[in-house]
Design a protein around this motif. Sequence first.
Motif, PDB file in Angstrom:
ATOM      1  N   PRO A  46       0.617  -0.989  -0.045  1.00 38.60           N
ATOM      2  CA  PRO A  46      -0.166  -0.006   0.139  1.00 38.60           C
ATOM      3  C   PRO A  46       0.795   1.299   0.186  1.00 38.60           C
ATOM      4  CG  PRO A  46      -0.819  -1.482   1.702  1.00 38.60           C
ATOM      5  CD  PRO A  46       0.628  -2.134   1.205  1.00 38.60           C
ATOM      6  N   ASN A  47       1.908   1.228   0.830  1.00 42.26           N
ATOM      7  CA  ASN A  47       2.869   2.355   0.828  1.00 42.26           C
ATOM      8  C   ASN A  47       3.535   2.752  -0.670  1.00 42.26           C
ATOM      9  OD1 ASN A  47       4.632   0.567   0.819  1.00 42.26           O
ATOM     10  ND2 ASN A  47       5.936   1.341   2.432  1.00 42.26           N
ATOM     11  N   LEU A  48       3.627   1.822  -1.391  1.00 40.24           N
ATOM     12  CA  LEU A  48       4.068   2.139  -2.722  1.00 40.24           C
ATOM     13  C   LEU A  48       2.888   2.749  -3.563  1.00 40.24           C
ATOM     14  CD1 LEU A  48       6.463   1.297  -4.977  1.00 40.24           C
ATOM     15  CD2 LEU A  48       4.917  -0.453  -5.531  1.00 40.24           C
ATOM     16  N   LEU A  49       1.902   2.677  -3.549  1.00 40.01           N
ATOM     17  CA  LEU A  49       1.120   3.283  -4.251  1.00 40.01           C
ATOM     18  C   LEU A  49       0.311   4.257  -3.648  1.00 40.01           C
ATOM     19  CD1 LEU A  49      -1.216  -0.065  -5.332  1.00 40.01           C
ATOM     20  CD2 LEU A  49       0.370   1.459  -6.539  1.00 40.01           C
ATOM     21  N   ASP A  50       0.622   4.723  -2.242  1.00 41.87           N
ATOM     22  CA  ASP A  50       0.253   5.782  -1.577  1.00 41.87           C
ATOM     23  C   ASP A  50      -0.995   6.316  -1.769  1.00 41.87           C
ATOM     24  OD1 ASP A  50       0.905   8.026   0.204  1.00 41.87           O
ATOM     25  OD2 ASP A  50       1.632   9.374  -1.629  1.00 41.87           O
ATOM     26  N   LEU A  51      -1.984   5.477  -1.637  1.00 41.70           N
ATOM     27  CA  LEU A  51      -3.507   5.543  -1.617  1.00 41.70           C
ATOM     28  C   LEU A  51      -3.973   5.871  -0.254  1.00 41.70           C
ATOM     29  CD1 LEU A  51      -4.328   3.071  -4.656  1.00 41.70           C
ATOM     30  CD2 LEU A  51      -3.744   5.452  -4.640  1.00 41.70           C
ATOM     31  N   PRO A  52      -4.480   6.819   0.060  1.00 36.79           N
ATOM     32  CA  PRO A  52      -5.132   7.296   1.389  1.00 36.79           C
ATOM     33  C   PRO A  52      -6.434   6.282   1.603  1.00 36.79           C
ATOM     34  CG  PRO A  52      -5.605   8.965  -0.014  1.00 36.79           C
ATOM     35  CD  PRO A  52      -4.906   8.012  -0.772  1.00 36.79           C
ATOM     36  N   ALA A  53      -6.491   6.155   2.862  1.00 34.63           N
ATOM     37  CA  ALA A  53      -7.869   5.556   3.571  1.00 34.63           C
ATOM     38  C   ALA A  53      -8.837   6.249   3.488  1.00 34.63           C
ATOM     39  CB  ALA A  53      -7.377   4.957   4.766  1.00 34.63           C
ATOM     40  N   CYS A  54     -10.174   5.838   3.591  1.00 31.49           N
ATOM     41  CA  CYS A  54     -11.378   6.538   3.703  1.00 31.49           C
ATOM     42  C   CYS A  54     -12.344   5.997   4.703  1.00 31.49           C
ATOM     43  CB  CYS A  54     -11.925   6.107   2.188  1.00 31.49           C
ATOM     44  SG  CYS A  54     -13.678   7.406   1.907  1.00 31.49           S
ATOM     45  N   SER A  55     -13.143   6.788   5.358  1.00 28.83           N
ATOM     46  CA  SER A  55     -13.766   6.367   6.339  1.00 28.83           C
ATOM     47  C   SER A  55     -15.342   6.845   6.242  1.00 28.83           C
ATOM     48  CB  SER A  55     -13.290   6.924   7.885  1.00 28.83           C
ATOM     49  OG  SER A  55     -13.157   8.327   7.710  1.00 28.83           O
ATOM     50  N   ASN A  56     -15.624   7.539   5.277  1.00 28.01           N
ATOM     51  CA  ASN A  56     -17.031   8.153   5.201  1.00 28.01           C
ATOM     52  C   ASN A  56     -17.582   7.534   3.970  1.00 28.01           C
ATOM     53  OD1 ASN A  56     -19.196   9.677   5.516  1.00 28.01           O
ATOM     54  ND2 ASN A  56     -18.362  11.379   4.605  1.00 28.01           N
ATOM     55  N   PHE A  57     -18.324   6.161   4.266  1.00 31.55           N
ATOM     56  CA  PHE A  57     -18.869   5.337   3.292  1.00 31.55           C
ATOM     57  C   PHE A  57     -20.349   5.474   3.074  1.00 31.55           C
ATOM     58  CE2 PHE A  57     -14.829   3.049   3.822  1.00 31.55           C
ATOM     59  CZ  PHE A  57     -14.628   2.515   2.857  1.00 31.55           C
ATOM     60  N   LYS A  58     -20.510   5.653   1.889  1.00 26.75           N
ATOM     61  CA  LYS A  58     -22.229   5.746   1.722  1.00 26.75           C
ATOM     62  C   LYS A  58     -22.555   4.246   0.803  1.00 26.75           C
ATOM     63  CE  LYS A  58     -21.460  10.416   0.266  1.00 26.75           C
ATOM     64  NZ  LYS A  58     -21.183  11.090  -0.941  1.00 26.75           N
ATOM     65  N   GLN A  59     -23.565   3.766   1.730  1.00 29.38           N
ATOM     66  CA  GLN A  59     -24.132   2.593   1.022  1.00 29.38           C
ATOM     67  C   GLN A  59     -24.737   2.878   0.001  1.00 29.38           C
ATOM     68  OE1 GLN A  59     -23.338  -0.571   2.512  1.00 29.38           O
ATOM     69  NE2 GLN A  59     -24.178  -1.635   0.568  1.00 29.38           N
ATOM     70  N   ALA A  60     -24.644   2.073  -1.282  1.00 27.36           N
ATOM     71  CA  ALA A  60     -25.474   2.243  -2.650  1.00 27.36           C
ATOM     72  C   ALA A  60     -25.699   0.914  -3.225  1.00 27.36           C
ATOM     73  CB  ALA A  60     -24.390   3.076  -3.283  1.00 27.36           C
ATOM     74  N   GLY A  61     -26.829   0.472  -2.789  1.00 29.09           N
ATOM     75  CA  GLY A  61     -27.175  -0.668  -3.544  1.00 29.09           C
ATOM     76  C   GLY A  61     -26.434  -1.697  -2.657  1.00 29.09           C
ATOM     77  N   GLN A  62     -25.629  -2.568  -3.466  1.00 27.65           N
ATOM     78  CA  GLN A  62     -24.935  -3.749  -2.868  1.00 27.65           C
ATOM     79  C   GLN A  62     -23.766  -3.320  -2.483  1.00 27.65           C
ATOM     80  OE1 GLN A  62     -25.846  -6.591  -6.201  1.00 27.65           O
ATOM     81  NE2 GLN A  62     -25.925  -7.920  -4.329  1.00 27.65           N
ATOM     82  N   ILE A  63     -23.157  -2.384  -2.888  1.00 29.94           N
ATOM     83  CA  ILE A  63     -21.664  -1.834  -2.708  1.00 29.94           C
ATOM     84  C   ILE A  63     -21.779  -0.485  -1.896  1.00 29.94           C
ATOM     85  CG2 ILE A  63     -20.760  -2.702  -4.653  1.00 29.94           C
ATOM     86  CD1 ILE A  63     -20.228   0.048  -5.728  1.00 29.94           C
ATOM     87  N   ALA A  64     -20.612  -0.083  -1.007  1.00 30.89           N
ATOM     88  CA  ALA A  64     -20.550   1.096  -0.362  1.00 30.89           C
ATOM     89  C   ALA A  64     -19.404   1.658  -1.270  1.00 30.89           C
ATOM     90  CB  ALA A  64     -20.158   0.752   1.323  1.00 30.89           C
ATOM     91  N   TYR A  65     -19.503   2.988  -1.176  1.00 24.44           N
ATOM     92  CA  TYR A  65     -18.204   3.758  -1.767  1.00 24.44           C
ATOM     93  C   TYR A  65     -18.064   5.076  -0.973  1.00 24.44           C
ATOM     94  CZ  TYR A  65     -21.403   7.299  -3.677  1.00 24.44           C
ATOM     95  OH  TYR A  65     -22.268   8.296  -3.902  1.00 24.44           O
ATOM     96  N   CYS A  66     -16.705   5.382  -1.336  1.00 27.17           N
ATOM     97  CA  CYS A  66     -16.410   6.619  -0.423  1.00 27.17           C
ATOM     98  C   CYS A  66     -15.280   7.437  -1.306  1.00 27.17           C
ATOM     99  CB  CYS A  66     -15.733   6.535   0.903  1.00 27.17           C
ATOM    100  SG  CYS A  66     -14.965   7.882   1.666  1.00 27.17           S
ATOM    101  N   ASP A  67     -15.714   8.539  -1.695  1.00 27.20           N
ATOM    102  CA  ASP A  67     -15.103   9.379  -2.600  1.00 27.20           C
ATOM    103  C   ASP A  67     -13.968  10.337  -1.913  1.00 27.20           C
ATOM    104  OD1 ASP A  67     -15.865   8.584  -5.222  1.00 27.20           O
ATOM    105  OD2 ASP A  67     -17.627  10.034  -5.085  1.00 27.20           O
ATOM    106  N   ILE A  68     -12.765   9.783  -2.013  1.00 25.59           N
ATOM    107  CA  ILE A  68     -11.439  10.436  -1.322  1.00 25.59           C
ATOM    108  C   ILE A  68     -11.283  11.691  -1.881  1.00 25.59           C
ATOM    109  CG2 ILE A  68      -9.241  10.370  -0.380  1.00 25.59           C
ATOM    110  CD1 ILE A  68      -9.795   7.121  -0.928  1.00 25.59           C
ATOM    111  N   ARG A  69     -11.480  11.651  -3.339  1.00 25.04           N
ATOM    112  CA  ARG A  69     -11.003  13.129  -4.124  1.00 25.04           C
ATOM    113  C   ARG A  69     -12.069  12.988  -5.152  1.00 25.04           C
ATOM    114  NH1 ARG A  69      -5.697  12.901  -4.745  1.00 25.04           N
ATOM    115  NH2 ARG A  69      -5.832  11.840  -6.844  1.00 25.04           N
ATOM    116  N   GLN A  70     -12.931  14.010  -5.508  1.00 26.72           N
ATOM    117  CA  GLN A  70     -13.845  13.984  -6.658  1.00 26.72           C
ATOM    118  C   GLN A  70     -12.944  14.180  -7.687  1.00 26.72           C
ATOM    119  OE1 GLN A  70     -17.138  13.612  -6.905  1.00 26.72           O
ATOM    120  NE2 GLN A  70     -17.140  13.195  -4.860  1.00 26.72           N
ATOM    121  N   GLY A  71     -13.265  13.708  -8.944  1.00 23.46           N
ATOM    122  CA  GLY A  71     -12.562  13.811 -10.114  1.00 23.46           C
ATOM    123  C   GLY A  71     -13.175  15.036 -10.951  1.00 23.46           C
ATOM    124  N   SER A  72     -12.643  15.506 -11.900  1.00 19.07           N
ATOM    125  CA  SER A  72     -13.353  16.683 -12.668  1.00 19.07           C
ATOM    126  C   SER A  72     -13.413  16.436 -14.265  1.00 19.07           C
ATOM    127  CB  SER A  72     -12.492  18.007 -12.465  1.00 19.07           C
ATOM    128  OG  SER A  72     -11.278  17.857 -12.842  1.00 19.07           O
TER     129      SER A  72
END
Length: 188
Positions: free
Chosen positions: A55-81
């Motif tokens: 994980p430290n090689l990819l340097d992807l941050p963790a997320c804790s604010n998940f939204k349940q959406a149907g069968q999966i849950a997701y958390c946008d750490i950064r919105q794309g544009s």
Amino acid sequence: PEDKPFWVSLSTAFPGTIAYAALEVICLYPATSRAGLCFLALPQLQQQQPAYSRPNLLDLPACSNFKQAGQIAYCDIRQGSGETPLPGDLIEVDYTARAIATGKVYDGSKSFRFTVGNEEIIPGWELGIVGDKDVPAIKEGGLRTLLIPPELAYGKRGDGCLFGLDDSCRIPPDSPVEITFKYKGLGY
């Protein structure tokens, strides 16, 4: 000539996994014959963690604010544009994947390319990329974490199980998975 046993050690990496096994074949050949008796020794599976899945090689941050959406849950750490991917697009992502049942990272890559809609990735990840009525499609530059249930991941069979043994699995049976990924855009 006298009868002498000999052994052969074979090591192999299993494609698409983070495990390898060293297999030993022990053969006994009488000196007066070309026929012999061989035994296959199956030692304990040795777990390896390749550099690309740290994980430290990819340097992807963790997320804790998940939204349940149907069968999966997701958390946008950064919105794309940028643009959202469409079925048939070749896209590029950086990602880290973890089996929730073990807490271990089982896969990851920088600049991983695949075609959306070609079943090259698990269904839950595909859903987290292209979206549906419950999950918005990710936009270029976005960074998202998905919590994917077993039925949209590797199911009852798990993945990377040697000889059907559950304790050797890279992803255990019925394990949800967590995938954190950055959508970099079209992979051309």
